[in-house]
Design an enzyme around this catalytic site. Sequence first.
Site, PDB file in Angstrom:
ATOM      1  N   GLY A 154      51.920  62.867-100.911  1.00 50.11           N
ATOM      2  CA  GLY A 154      53.368  62.685-101.028  1.00 50.11           C
ATOM      3  C   GLY A 154      54.287  63.722-100.028  1.00 50.11           C
ATOM      4  N   SER A 191      73.800  63.529 -94.049  1.00 48.55           N
ATOM      5  CA  SER A 191      74.444  62.425 -94.589  1.00 48.55           C
ATOM      6  C   SER A 191      73.497  61.370 -94.577  1.00 48.55           C
ATOM      7  CB  SER A 191      75.835  62.027 -94.218  1.00 48.55           C
ATOM      8  OG  SER A 191      75.776  61.349 -92.906  1.00 48.55           O
ATOM      9  N   HIS A 454      75.582  28.516-107.735  1.00 51.01           N
ATOM     10  CA  HIS A 454      76.888  28.799-107.974  1.00 51.01           C
ATOM     11  C   HIS A 454      77.307  29.171-109.248  1.00 51.01           C
ATOM     12  CE1 HIS A 454      81.123  28.760-106.523  1.00 51.01           C
ATOM     13  NE2 HIS A 454      81.251  27.901-107.581  1.00 51.01           N
TER      14      HIS A 454
HETATM   15  P1  FAD Z   1      54.776  61.358-104.304  1.00 46.38           P
HETATM   16  O1  FAD Z   1      55.732  60.465-105.013  1.00 46.38           O
HETATM   17  O2  FAD Z   1      55.512  62.523-103.654  1.00 46.38           O
HETATM   18  O3  FAD Z   1      53.476  61.771-105.125  1.00 46.38           O
HETATM   19  C1  FAD Z   1      52.673  62.732-104.635  1.00 46.38           C
HETATM   20  C2  FAD Z   1      51.858  63.255-105.983  1.00 46.38           C
HETATM   21  O4  FAD Z   1      50.909  63.927-105.557  1.00 46.38           O
HETATM   22  C3  FAD Z   1      52.744  64.195-106.664  1.00 46.38           C
HETATM   23  O5  FAD Z   1      52.738  63.903-108.253  1.00 46.38           O
HETATM   24  C4  FAD Z   1      52.215  65.512-106.273  1.00 46.38           C
HETATM   25  O6  FAD Z   1      52.592  66.314-107.600  1.00 46.38           O
HETATM   26  C5  FAD Z   1      50.807  65.193-106.261  1.00 46.38           C
HETATM   27  N1  FAD Z   1      50.019  66.029-105.667  1.00 46.38           N
HETATM   28  C6  FAD Z   1      50.315  66.636-104.384  1.00 46.38           C
HETATM   29  N2  FAD Z   1      49.322  67.521-104.053  1.00 46.38           N
HETATM   30  C7  FAD Z   1      48.177  67.384-104.857  1.00 46.38           C
HETATM   31  C8  FAD Z   1      46.851  67.936-105.117  1.00 46.38           C
HETATM   32  N3  FAD Z   1      46.383  68.763-104.042  1.00 46.38           N
HETATM   33  N4  FAD Z   1      46.308  67.487-106.298  1.00 46.38           N
HETATM   34  C9  FAD Z   1      46.772  66.826-107.125  1.00 46.38           C
HETATM   35  N5  FAD Z   1      47.868  66.356-107.055  1.00 46.38           N
HETATM   36  C10 FAD Z   1      48.730  66.589-105.882  1.00 46.38           C
HETATM   37  N6  FAD Z   1      62.006  55.778-102.420  1.00 46.38           N
HETATM   38  C11 FAD Z   1      62.364  54.597-102.397  1.00 46.38           C
HETATM   39  O7  FAD Z   1      61.491  53.494-102.038  1.00 46.38           O
HETATM   40  N7  FAD Z   1      63.503  53.943-103.083  1.00 46.38           N
HETATM   41  C12 FAD Z   1      64.253  54.950-103.630  1.00 46.38           C
HETATM   42  O8  FAD Z   1      65.374  54.767-104.416  1.00 46.38           O
HETATM   43  C13 FAD Z   1      64.100  56.537-103.465  1.00 46.38           C
HETATM   44  N8  FAD Z   1      64.858  57.341-103.858  1.00 46.38           N
HETATM   45  C14 FAD Z   1      64.471  58.638-103.822  1.00 46.38           C
HETATM   46  C15 FAD Z   1      65.374  59.468-104.046  1.00 46.38           C
HETATM   47  C16 FAD Z   1      65.070  61.093-103.818  1.00 46.38           C
HETATM   48  C17 FAD Z   1      65.877  62.238-104.515  1.00 46.38           C
HETATM   49  C18 FAD Z   1      64.044  61.205-103.255  1.00 46.38           C
HETATM   50  C19 FAD Z   1      63.624  62.764-103.016  1.00 46.38           C
HETATM   51  C20 FAD Z   1      62.936  60.251-102.719  1.00 46.38           C
HETATM   52  C21 FAD Z   1      63.517  58.955-102.952  1.00 46.38           C
HETATM   53  N9  FAD Z   1      62.428  57.992-102.485  1.00 46.38           N
HETATM   54  C22 FAD Z   1      62.847  56.748-102.952  1.00 46.38           C
HETATM   55  C23 FAD Z   1      61.296  58.080-101.972  1.00 46.38           C
HETATM   56  C24 FAD Z   1      59.890  58.248-102.644  1.00 46.38           C
HETATM   57  O9  FAD Z   1      60.271  59.081-103.783  1.00 46.38           O
HETATM   58  C25 FAD Z   1      58.947  58.542-101.946  1.00 46.38           C
HETATM   59  O10 FAD Z   1      58.593  57.765-100.751  1.00 46.38           O
HETATM   60  C26 FAD Z   1      57.691  58.290-102.716  1.00 46.38           C
HETATM   61  O11 FAD Z   1      57.697  58.906-104.023  1.00 46.38           O
HETATM   62  C27 FAD Z   1      56.265  58.565-101.963  1.00 46.38           C
HETATM   63  O12 FAD Z   1      55.226  58.051-102.748  1.00 46.38           O
HETATM   64  P2  FAD Z   1      53.846  59.178-102.408  1.00 46.38           P
HETATM   65  O13 FAD Z   1      53.005  58.572-103.826  1.00 46.38           O
HETATM   66  O14 FAD Z   1      53.420  58.987-101.262  1.00 46.38           O
HETATM   67  O15 FAD Z   1      54.175  60.550-102.994  1.00 46.38           O
HETATM   68  P1  NAI Z   2      67.315  61.497 -94.347  1.00 47.99           P
HETATM   69  O1  NAI Z   2      66.243  61.342 -93.289  1.00 47.99           O
HETATM   70  O2  NAI Z   2      67.687  60.219 -94.961  1.00 47.99           O
HETATM   71  O3  NAI Z   2      68.610  62.156 -93.909  1.00 47.99           O
HETATM   72  C1  NAI Z   2      68.711  63.464 -93.453  1.00 47.99           C
HETATM   73  C2  NAI Z   2      70.022  63.528 -92.558  1.00 47.99           C
HETATM   74  O4  NAI Z   2      70.212  64.964 -92.412  1.00 47.99           O
HETATM   75  C3  NAI Z   2      69.794  62.865 -91.324  1.00 47.99           C
HETATM   76  O5  NAI Z   2      71.253  61.991 -91.277  1.00 47.99           O
HETATM   77  C4  NAI Z   2      69.989  63.969 -90.255  1.00 47.99           C
HETATM   78  O6  NAI Z   2      70.827  63.811 -89.180  1.00 47.99           O
HETATM   79  C5  NAI Z   2      70.797  65.074 -91.097  1.00 47.99           C
HETATM   80  N1  NAI Z   2      70.270  66.334 -90.650  1.00 47.99           N
HETATM   81  C6  NAI Z   2      69.118  66.905 -90.480  1.00 47.99           C
HETATM   82  N2  NAI Z   2      69.147  68.373 -90.107  1.00 47.99           N
HETATM   83  C7  NAI Z   2      70.428  68.692 -90.274  1.00 47.99           C
HETATM   84  C8  NAI Z   2      70.941  69.794 -89.931  1.00 47.99           C
HETATM   85  N3  NAI Z   2      70.474  71.153 -89.857  1.00 47.99           N
HETATM   86  N4  NAI Z   2      72.323  69.837 -89.944  1.00 47.99           N
HETATM   87  C9  NAI Z   2      73.094  68.580 -90.640  1.00 47.99           C
HETATM   88  N5  NAI Z   2      72.408  67.633 -90.737  1.00 47.99           N
HETATM   89  C10 NAI Z   2      71.151  67.433 -90.470  1.00 47.99           C
HETATM   90  O7  NAI Z   2      66.705  62.294 -95.241  1.00 47.99           O
HETATM   91  P2  NAI Z   2      66.907  62.443 -97.065  1.00 47.99           P
HETATM   92  O8  NAI Z   2      68.237  62.181 -97.421  1.00 47.99           O
HETATM   93  O9  NAI Z   2      66.685  64.343 -97.064  1.00 47.99           O
HETATM   94  O10 NAI Z   2      65.827  61.668 -97.609  1.00 47.99           O
HETATM   95  C11 NAI Z   2      64.459  62.102 -97.452  1.00 47.99           C
HETATM   96  C12 NAI Z   2      63.798  60.451 -97.605  1.00 47.99           C
HETATM   97  O11 NAI Z   2      63.866  60.298 -98.900  1.00 47.99           O
HETATM   98  C13 NAI Z   2      64.731  59.405 -96.865  1.00 47.99           C
HETATM   99  O12 NAI Z   2      64.366  59.461 -95.658  1.00 47.99           O
HETATM  100  C14 NAI Z   2      63.926  58.301 -97.489  1.00 47.99           C
HETATM  101  O13 NAI Z   2      62.804  57.882 -96.878  1.00 47.99           O
HETATM  102  C15 NAI Z   2      63.755  58.808 -98.870  1.00 47.99           C
HETATM  103  N6  NAI Z   2      64.796  58.308 -99.949  1.00 47.99           N
HETATM  104  C16 NAI Z   2      64.785  57.077-100.007  1.00 47.99           C
HETATM  105  C17 NAI Z   2      65.991  56.580-100.894  1.00 47.99           C
HETATM  106  C18 NAI Z   2      66.214  55.158-101.232  1.00 47.99           C
HETATM  107  O14 NAI Z   2      65.315  54.232-100.685  1.00 47.99           O
HETATM  108  N7  NAI Z   2      67.403  54.657-101.727  1.00 47.99           N
HETATM  109  C19 NAI Z   2      66.972  57.434-101.445  1.00 47.99           C
HETATM  110  C20 NAI Z   2      66.719  58.830-101.285  1.00 47.99           C
HETATM  111  C21 NAI Z   2      65.797  59.450-100.673  1.00 47.99           C
END
Ligand code: FAD
Ligand code: NAI
Length: 475
Positions: A154, A191, A454
């Site tokens: 992740g 944003s 619809h």
């Molecule tokens: P992760 O979900 O980060 O999982 C990695 C796991 O590996 C973790 O549990 C970690 O503890 C574990 N790990 C790491 N290193 C080790 C190790 N050495 N040994 C054992 N365990 C380890 N994506 C969407 O598609 N829709 C959304 O609505 C959305 N909302 C989001 C909102 C927020 C606030 C954030 C931060 C992200 C959001 N995302 C969303 C992005 C999404 O969470 C990630 O893309 C997704 O979780 C990635 O999955 P992953 O399995 O690659 O990694």
């Molecule tokens: P993001 O990449 O979506 O947005 C980061 C924003 O910060 C960009 O607009 C960028 O131009 C700006 N930025 C970067 N450096 C800056 C600086 N120094 N000063 C001012 N602005 C700056 O990243 P975010 O929101 O942190 O989310 C991370 C990732 O998590 C997303 O890209 C997405 O992949 C995933 N995510 C997905 C969600 C969903 O699918 N609904 C919800 C939340 C996260």
Amino acid sequence: MSKQFDVVVIGGGPGGYIAAIRAAQLGFQVACIDEWKNAAGGPAPGGTCTNVGCIPSKALLQSSEHFDHANHHFAEHGISATGVKMDVAKMIARKDSVVKQNNDGILYLLKKNKVTFFHGRGSFAGQAEGGYTINVAGKTEEAITAKQVIIATGSNARALPGTPFDEVNVLSNDGALRVGAVPKKLALIGSGVIGLEMGSVWRRLGADVTILEGLPTFLGAVDEQIAKEAKKAFDKQGLKIELGVKVGEIVNGKKGVTVNYTNAKGEAIVLDADKLIVSIGRVPNTIGLNTEAVGLQLDERGAIVVDADCKTNLPGVWAVGDVVRGPMLAHKAEEEGVAVAERIAGQHGHVNFNTIPWVIYTSPEIAWVGRTEQQLKADGVAYKAGTFPFLANGRARALGDTTGMVKFLADATTDEILGVHMVGPQVSELISEAVVAMEFRASAEDIARICHAHPSLSEATKEAALAVDKRTLNF
Ligand code: FAD
Ligand code: NAI
């Protein structure tokens, strides 16, 4: 002797646990290692998505939307609700229980599929005969071996240089999801997706929210027309978004945070806030994997280098999800996890990067798949566009939410759908029709000729497809 498996998955987020389940379904002996701890120190698989990402953010978006409706939209339905209060502690506790249901669900699924779960940190110890030895450091330490290793570790929030997260005043996504009281003034930097979703939660609950964005354009990856419509709606809600700023010194003091920045006009501004959420993107996580022990190749961003099939530079070692290139989305991680398990079994895993949908769960929601109008122009593709506003959709009127539109982009000659872009009510659900259509390489006319129920919001999709040929029926 160490325990032997066919496949070891390091990381139990959506990429990892799904890969483990699919590999087990294909007949392999599978282990999945995940180190995430719940408040009691127990296992909490599901990764960022389940614990501090997709699931908890959507839980808070739901709660805050109910609050917003009670305060601002019930009256138009003839419902009077006075003295509506938000118990933030209860809202957070509900969110925590939603997270726990998901953690428990994943543990159940792993067990049901006979995946051996290890709670602890997995790291490479070295090469074993024909495979790899992985150390698992949890309550106890042990070593396991496997010929095939899938890394799904992740990503972590990116901090601003010189401003570490303390999760009290300066919050990553983790702290942003467990603020104990509504901050009077909330500042966010970035944003993007998190900035807009978390900014919306706390604005709906009454915070004065300012989002500072470095780029001069709002949501640059989104179709311009859609981004413009969304920005109009956010402005109306009072979500203050300042574009083209340069963030300077940040002072994390006893009473809150002071952000010094230069706005787009070049003026120096001092913004005092009770809390600051930094949402400027995420960095791939390989901390503690001990990649050096086996010579696993990383790129300059710290991501694991993989080819189109998620193969790393090491035989039998694969990597999926946020820790590799591509969009950081849970469903992208899952698709890669399934595909890798199938490739290990000698099958042809399928991931189509052109049809990965994006959704931003604000109000209005924003969703899209495929190329934007500005991308098609840059690529020199001749296209036709068709839009249909929710204002002209009967179901949207009945719902009382007519913001936004559906937009189709189709090839000018073949009519093949090249992109579908939406802003409006429940478009997170509507977008899947467009994904299916694009996966099957449908034309806009195909959608225009399909019967849609619809009254439903999906009629806006059909009408936007009709609009490509300039023959909408209801607008
Ligand atoms: P992760 O979900 O980060 O999982 C990695 C796991 O590996 C973790 O549990 C970690 O503890 C574990 N790990 C790491 N290193 C080790 C190790 N050495 N040994 C054992 N365990 C380890 N994506 C969407 O598609 N829709 C959304 O609505 C959305 N909302 C989001 C909102 C927020 C606030 C954030 C931060 C992200 C959001 N995302 C969303 C992005 C999404 O969470 C990630 O893309 C997704 O979780 C990635 O999955 P992953 O399995 O690659 O990694
Ligand atoms: P993001 O990449 O979506 O947005 C980061 C924003 O910060 C960009 O607009 C960028 O131009 C700006 N930025 C970067 N450096 C800056 C600086 N120094 N000063 C001012 N602005 C700056 O990243 P975010 O929101 O942190 O989310 C991370 C990732 O998590 C997303 O890209 C997405 O992949 C995933 N995510 C997905 C969600 C969903 O699918 N609904 C919800 C939340 C996260």
